[in-house]
Design an enzyme around this catalytic site. Structure first.
Site, PDB file in Angstrom:
ATOM      1  N   ALA A   1       3.616  -1.468   4.197  1.00  0.00           N
ATOM      2  CA  ALA A   1       2.721  -2.435   4.866  1.00  0.00           C
ATOM      3  C   ALA A   1       2.917  -3.866   4.386  1.00  0.00           C
ATOM      4  CB  ALA A   1       1.253  -2.012   4.731  1.00  0.00           C
TER       5      ALA A   1
ATOM      6  N   LYS B   1       0.851  -1.194   0.000  1.00  0.00           N
ATOM      7  CA  LYS B   1       0.000   0.000   0.000  1.00  0.00           C
ATOM      8  C   LYS B   1       0.888   1.245   0.000  1.00  0.00           C
ATOM      9  CE  LYS B   1       0.898   1.564   4.293  1.00  0.00           C
ATOM     10  NZ  LYS B   1       1.541   2.838   4.594  1.00  0.00           N
TER      11      LYS B   1
ATOM     12  N   ASP C   1      -2.243  -1.493  10.312  1.00  0.00           N
ATOM     13  CA  ASP C   1      -2.536  -1.501   8.874  1.00  0.00           C
ATOM     14  C   ASP C   1      -3.211  -2.782   8.401  1.00  0.00           C
ATOM     15  OD1 ASP C   1      -1.493   1.028   8.417  1.00  0.00           O
ATOM     16  OD2 ASP C   1       0.513   0.292   7.915  1.00  0.00           O
TER      17      ASP C   1
ATOM     18  N   GLY D   1       4.502  -6.474   5.816  1.00  0.00           N
ATOM     19  CA  GLY D   1       4.202  -7.437   6.876  1.00  0.00           C
ATOM     20  C   GLY D   1       2.720  -7.490   7.186  1.00  0.00           C
TER      21      GLY D   1
END
Length: 291
Positions: free
Chosen positions: A100, A10, A136, A102
């Site tokens: 993001a 993202k 997230d 992970g």
């Protein structure tokens, strides 16, 4: 039985911090959207009751520090799942980059295991579980484009933004998100116009989208890490239409409409930075199995 999932990165079109909450977290308001740069997650049922993480990337932990591991453990504990799983992570998204990666791996694991273990949870229920893993993860469960509030877990879906190229450049440094937030001074910073960005997306107005981009964390990261500021300057110099840092950094991205200019920005940055990618905005939410 195996399931393959795609876990897209993202970027933040806006990132605003409103205040510090009593729980120690910051109240944020940000607009995020997926780009076509994705890890691949392979989930395979194991007869033994264990969670096994496999990855060729030495920066990916293979234990409980891994967010995909935490996602599997959460589902196992919450729904008394006795079978085990092997989670193979083919890493494409740079690690610790503000993209993001992970969190997206964790979201893909939640969605994939929901099918593999036949738990039957809705997307909303999976997003709620995701909030327990990281700020997230809820957004990554839904994918697409969204306004995120609270710690990032309150998600309001938005239509896809106007399509364009996204050039991403990550310097070879790590940025501590905790350190960035600790050094953030909320007095006197320029807050992005979130409402104008939502309007631009709804009206498919590319120029307004570019003009409305903003990230309050730049005020900290660009000072602490001059390499990030340098990449941002170079990207602007090579002609990107709009340039912003994603998350707390260190990745910087530029939006570009025209192919020829995208190639110029991409090739120019290759001289400054090892990890450079040219991708498209994904638009709609992703996350369905790819095989």
């Amino acid at each position: 039985m195996k399931i393959m999932m795609k876990a897209p990165a993202k970027i933040n079109l806006t990132l605003d911090v409103l205040n510090k909450r009593p729980d120690g977290f910051h109240e944020v308001e940000m607009i995020m959207t997926n780009v076509d740069l994705a890890d691949r997650i392979e989930l395979e049922m194991l007869p033994k009751d264990e969670i096994r993480i496999l990855s060729h990337n030495r920066f990916v932990p293979d234990d409980s520090r891994n967010l995909a591991y935490q996602a599997a453990k959460l589902l196992k504990d919450r729904y008394q799942i006795k079978s085990g799983v092997s989670i193979t992570i083919e890493k494409v998204i740079p690690v610790a980059a503000g993209l993001a990666g992970g969190s997206s791996d964790a979201a893909a694991t939640l969605k994939g295991l929901n099918r593999l273990w036949d738990i039957g949870l809705s997307l909303d229920e999976l997003a709620e579980l995701g909030a327990e893993i990281g700020s997230d993860v809820s957004f990554c469960v839904y994918g697409g484009t969204a306004l995120a509030k609270g710690r990032g877990e309150k998600i309001q879906k938005l239509p896809p933004p106007p399509n364009c190229w996204v050039v991403l450049a990550k310097p070879t440094i790590g940025v501590s998100t905790a350190e960035v937030y600790k050094n953030l001074k909320l007095q006197g910073i320029n807050h992005p116009d979130t409402a104008a960005m939502i309007e631009a997306i709804k009206n498919q107005d590319y120029e307004q989208m570019c003009a409305s981009m903003g990230n309050v964390l730049e005020s900290v990261t660009l000072k602490l890490y001059p390499e990030v500021a340098q990449i941002k300057e170079q990207m602007e110099r090579f002609g990107a239409d709009a340039v912003l840092m994603s998350g707390s950094g260190p990745t910087v991205f530029g939006l570009i409409q025209h192919d020829s200019r995208m190639h110029r920005v991409y090739n120019g940055l290759r001289g400054f930075c090892e990890q450079v990618y040219a991708v498209r905005l994904l638009g709609e939410g992703e996350g369905e199995p790819i095989a």
